[in-house]
Design a protein around this motif. Structure first.
Motif, PDB file in Angstrom:
ATOM      1  N   LEU A 108      21.280   7.766 -38.495  1.00 46.07           N
ATOM      2  CA  LEU A 108      21.824   6.981 -37.395  1.00 46.07           C
ATOM      3  C   LEU A 108      22.777   7.821 -36.552  1.00 46.07           C
ATOM      4  O   LEU A 108      23.555   8.616 -37.074  1.00 46.07           O
ATOM      5  N   CYS A 109      22.696   7.612 -35.253  1.00 40.98           N
ATOM      6  CA  CYS A 109      23.594   8.246 -34.308  1.00 40.98           C
ATOM      7  C   CYS A 109      24.446   7.150 -33.677  1.00 40.98           C
ATOM      8  O   CYS A 109      23.952   6.037 -33.438  1.00 40.98           O
ATOM      9  N   ALA A 110      25.708   7.441 -33.407  1.00 42.78           N
ATOM     10  CA  ALA A 110      26.581   6.458 -32.764  1.00 42.78           C
ATOM     11  C   ALA A 110      27.486   7.181 -31.782  1.00 42.78           C
ATOM     12  O   ALA A 110      27.872   8.330 -32.014  1.00 42.78           O
ATOM     13  N   VAL A 111      27.840   6.516 -30.675  1.00 43.57           N
ATOM     14  CA  VAL A 111      28.716   7.128 -29.681  1.00 43.57           C
ATOM     15  C   VAL A 111      29.946   6.264 -29.461  1.00 43.57           C
ATOM     16  O   VAL A 111      29.876   5.028 -29.534  1.00 43.57           O
ATOM     17  N   LEU A 112      31.043   6.936 -29.187  1.00 45.85           N
ATOM     18  CA  LEU A 112      32.300   6.282 -28.835  1.00 45.85           C
ATOM     19  C   LEU A 112      32.667   6.740 -27.437  1.00 45.85           C
ATOM     20  O   LEU A 112      32.917   7.933 -27.233  1.00 45.85           O
ATOM     21  N   PRO A 113      32.669   5.830 -26.457  1.00 41.47           N
ATOM     22  CA  PRO A 113      32.978   6.238 -25.089  1.00 41.47           C
ATOM     23  C   PRO A 113      34.462   6.513 -24.898  1.00 41.47           C
ATOM     24  O   PRO A 113      35.300   6.098 -25.707  1.00 41.47           O
ATOM     25  N   ASN A 114      34.759   7.180 -23.796  1.00 41.16           N
ATOM     26  CA  ASN A 114      36.140   7.539 -23.483  1.00 41.16           C
ATOM     27  C   ASN A 114      36.453   7.098 -22.073  1.00 41.16           C
ATOM     28  O   ASN A 114      36.618   7.904 -21.174  1.00 41.16           O
ATOM     29  N   SER A 115      36.462   5.794 -21.859  1.00 42.30           N
ATOM     30  CA  SER A 115      36.628   5.278 -20.500  1.00 42.30           C
ATOM     31  C   SER A 115      37.908   4.478 -20.357  1.00 42.30           C
ATOM     32  O   SER A 115      38.019   3.620 -19.518  1.00 42.30           O
ATOM     33  N   GLY A 116      38.873   4.745 -21.191  1.00 44.28           N
ATOM     34  CA  GLY A 116      40.162   4.081 -21.080  1.00 44.28           C
ATOM     35  C   GLY A 116      40.193   2.748 -21.803  1.00 44.28           C
ATOM     36  O   GLY A 116      39.187   2.055 -21.880  1.00 44.28           O
ATOM     37  N   GLY A 117      41.316   2.390 -22.323  1.00 45.42           N
ATOM     38  CA  GLY A 117      41.440   1.108 -23.009  1.00 45.42           C
ATOM     39  C   GLY A 117      40.716   1.124 -24.339  1.00 45.42           C
ATOM     40  O   GLY A 117      40.373   2.164 -24.863  1.00 45.42           O
ATOM     41  N   TYR A 118      40.475  -0.056 -24.864  1.00 51.88           N
ATOM     42  CA  TYR A 118      39.784  -0.161 -26.141  1.00 51.88           C
ATOM     43  C   TYR A 118      38.293   0.057 -25.965  1.00 51.88           C
ATOM     44  O   TYR A 118      37.675  -0.497 -25.070  1.00 51.88           O
ATOM     45  N   GLN A 119      37.712   0.894 -26.791  1.00 49.46           N
ATOM     46  CA  GLN A 119      36.281   1.104 -26.781  1.00 49.46           C
ATOM     47  C   GLN A 119      35.760   1.055 -28.204  1.00 49.46           C
ATOM     48  O   GLN A 119      36.518   1.304 -29.145  1.00 49.46           O
ATOM     49  N   LYS A 120      34.494   0.716 -28.350  1.00 48.86           N
ATOM     50  CA  LYS A 120      33.916   0.642 -29.682  1.00 48.86           C
ATOM     51  C   LYS A 120      32.646   1.463 -29.752  1.00 48.86           C
ATOM     52  O   LYS A 120      32.037   1.785 -28.741  1.00 48.86           O
ATOM     53  N   VAL A 121      32.268   1.830 -30.970  1.00 49.66           N
ATOM     54  CA  VAL A 121      31.069   2.633 -31.158  1.00 49.66           C
ATOM     55  C   VAL A 121      29.817   1.792 -30.917  1.00 49.66           C
ATOM     56  O   VAL A 121      29.799   0.600 -31.208  1.00 49.66           O
ATOM     57  N   THR A 122      28.799   2.453 -30.383  1.00 46.54           N
ATOM     58  CA  THR A 122      27.471   1.867 -30.228  1.00 46.54           C
ATOM     59  C   THR A 122      26.502   2.709 -31.025  1.00 46.54           C
ATOM     60  O   THR A 122      26.442   3.922 -30.833  1.00 46.54           O
ATOM     61  N   PHE A 123      25.756   2.061 -31.922  1.00 43.21           N
ATOM     62  CA  PHE A 123      24.795   2.758 -32.764  1.00 43.21           C
ATOM     63  C   PHE A 123      23.408   2.737 -32.133  1.00 43.21           C
ATOM     64  O   PHE A 123      23.022   1.776 -31.460  1.00 43.21           O
ATOM     65  N   GLY A 124      22.635   3.797 -32.407  1.00 45.27           N
ATOM     66  CA  GLY A 124      21.220   3.781 -32.106  1.00 45.27           C
ATOM     67  C   GLY A 124      20.469   3.067 -33.228  1.00 45.27           C
ATOM     68  O   GLY A 124      21.071   2.623 -34.210  1.00 45.27           O
ATOM     69  N   THR A 125      19.163   2.966 -33.061  1.00 43.61           N
ATOM     70  CA  THR A 125      18.352   2.244 -34.044  1.00 43.61           C
ATOM     71  C   THR A 125      17.915   3.129 -35.205  1.00 43.61           C
ATOM     72  O   THR A 125      17.359   2.639 -36.183  1.00 43.61           O
ATOM     73  N   GLY A 126      18.158   4.430 -35.101  1.00 46.52           N
ATOM     74  CA  GLY A 126      17.902   5.307 -36.228  1.00 46.52           C
ATOM     75  C   GLY A 126      16.535   5.967 -36.216  1.00 46.52           C
ATOM     76  O   GLY A 126      15.598   5.526 -35.546  1.00 46.52           O
ATOM     77  N   THR A 127      16.441   7.065 -36.954  1.00 46.73           N
ATOM     78  CA  THR A 127      15.170   7.740 -37.226  1.00 46.73           C
ATOM     79  C   THR A 127      14.960   7.719 -38.725  1.00 46.73           C
ATOM     80  O   THR A 127      15.819   8.192 -39.481  1.00 46.73           O
ATOM     81  N   LYS A 128      13.833   7.152 -39.137  1.00 47.72           N
ATOM     82  CA  LYS A 128      13.507   7.093 -40.566  1.00 47.72           C
ATOM     83  C   LYS A 128      12.749   8.349 -40.947  1.00 47.72           C
ATOM     84  O   LYS A 128      11.634   8.579 -40.486  1.00 47.72           O
ATOM     85  N   LEU A 129      13.362   9.171 -41.775  1.00 46.30           N
ATOM     86  CA  LEU A 129      12.774  10.452 -42.186  1.00 46.30           C
ATOM     87  C   LEU A 129      12.204  10.337 -43.588  1.00 46.30           C
ATOM     88  O   LEU A 129      12.880   9.862 -44.504  1.00 46.30           O
ATOM     89  N   GLN A 130      10.983  10.776 -43.734  1.00 43.80           N
ATOM     90  CA  GLN A 130      10.350  10.853 -45.056  1.00 43.80           C
ATOM     91  C   GLN A 130       9.922  12.293 -45.291  1.00 43.80           C
ATOM     92  O   GLN A 130       9.199  12.872 -44.474  1.00 43.80           O
ATOM     93  N   VAL A 131      10.392  12.879 -46.387  1.00 41.46           N
ATOM     94  CA  VAL A 131      10.027  14.244 -46.745  1.00 41.46           C
ATOM     95  C   VAL A 131       9.138  14.188 -47.977  1.00 41.46           C
ATOM     96  O   VAL A 131       9.553  13.694 -49.022  1.00 41.46           O
ATOM     97  N   ILE A 132       7.942  14.714 -47.824  1.00 43.41           N
ATOM     98  CA  ILE A 132       6.929  14.609 -48.880  1.00 43.41           C
ATOM     99  C   ILE A 132       6.893  15.892 -49.702  1.00 43.41           C
ATOM    100  O   ILE A 132       6.859  16.983 -49.129  1.00 43.41           O
ATOM    101  N   PRO A 133       6.918  15.791 -51.028  1.00 48.61           N
ATOM    102  CA  PRO A 133       6.905  17.004 -51.882  1.00 48.61           C
ATOM    103  C   PRO A 133       5.616  17.803 -51.711  1.00 48.61           C
ATOM    104  O   PRO A 133       4.564  17.255 -51.396  1.00 48.61           O
TER     105      PRO A 133
END
Lengths: 114, 112
Positions: free
Chosen positions: B87-112
């Motif tokens: 998951l990736c998430a960003v925290l903006p810097n636009s003054g005042g209170y800000q909150k993180v916004t998450f992406g929907t993620g990348t599901k990784l599967q590693v096969i032996p």
């Protein structure tokens, strides 16, 4: 160091019933967050507490959701009455102060509303 | 409105096959970008925080990089235990209170 504790881990209820989730953050962490994570999506912030005060609850559906942080430590999140679309994992996280500090997440509570 | 888009949605790799995950974002100023790993049935686990374009951070087989519009999570010679949703998430810097916004993620599967 103990991590963020949450209970219960799983809950199944009927729509229109009530449910409550509990969170105990890492000792000394001033900030506590509740997130909702719907299957296949990223976590969405519901409410942020700093000590026992609410910093942001703009995304909390206040007609049915409520949360409190007792004495600036433990927190409870309540849904009353539940709807089908509330089915999700409810994650609690804590950090020392603000979002720029590392957030540590609990294991979550998986809620199923039938 | 802040937006975070992760791609691909899912990725299947053979063990040892290196690749990259992408996180593109639209915010009015970036205060921080976060990468998390989430295993099934668990909460997200913090990996990295990046603050400015050009910054890079590494941990074992993972390296995160940041530009003004996107971040990459490079996985070198992955092992099956690297299988998870990232998951990736960003925290903006636009003054005042800000909150993180998450992406929907990348599901990784590693096969032996």
């Amino acid at each position: 160091e103990a991590g963020v504790a949450q209970s219960p881990r799983y809950k199944i209820i009927e729509k229109r019933q009530s449910v409550a989730f509990w969170c105990n953050p890492i000792s000394g962490h001033a900030t506590l967050y509740w997130y909702q994570q719907i299957l296949g999506q990223g976590p969405k912030l519901l409410i942020q507490f700093q000590n026992n005060g609410v910093v942001d609850d703009s995304q909390l559906p206040k007609d049915r959701f409520s949360a409190e942080r007792l004495k600036g430590v433990d927190s409870t999140l309540k849904i009353q009455p539940a709807k089908l679309e509330d089915s999700a994992v409810y994650l609690c996280a804590s950090s020392t102060r603000t979002f720029t500090d590392t957030q540590y997440f609990g294991p979550g509570t998986r809620l199923t509303v039938l | 409105e802040d937006q975070v888009t992760q791609s691909p949605e899912a990725l299947r790799l053979q063990e040892g096959e290196s690749s990259s995950l992408n996180c593109s974002y639209t915010v009015s100023g970036l205060r921080g970008l976060f990468w998390y790993r989430q295993d099934p049935g668990k909460g997200p686990e913090f990996l990295f925080t990046l603050y400015s374009a050009g910054e890079e951070k590494e941990k074992e087989r993972l390296k995160a990089t940041l530009t003004k519009k996107e971040s990459f999570l490079h996985i070198t010679a992955p092992k099956p235990e690297d299988s998870a949703t990232y998951l990736c998430a960003v925290l903006p810097n636009s003054g005042g209170y800000q909150k993180v916004t998450f992406g929907t993620g990348t599901k990784l599967q590693v096969i032996p």
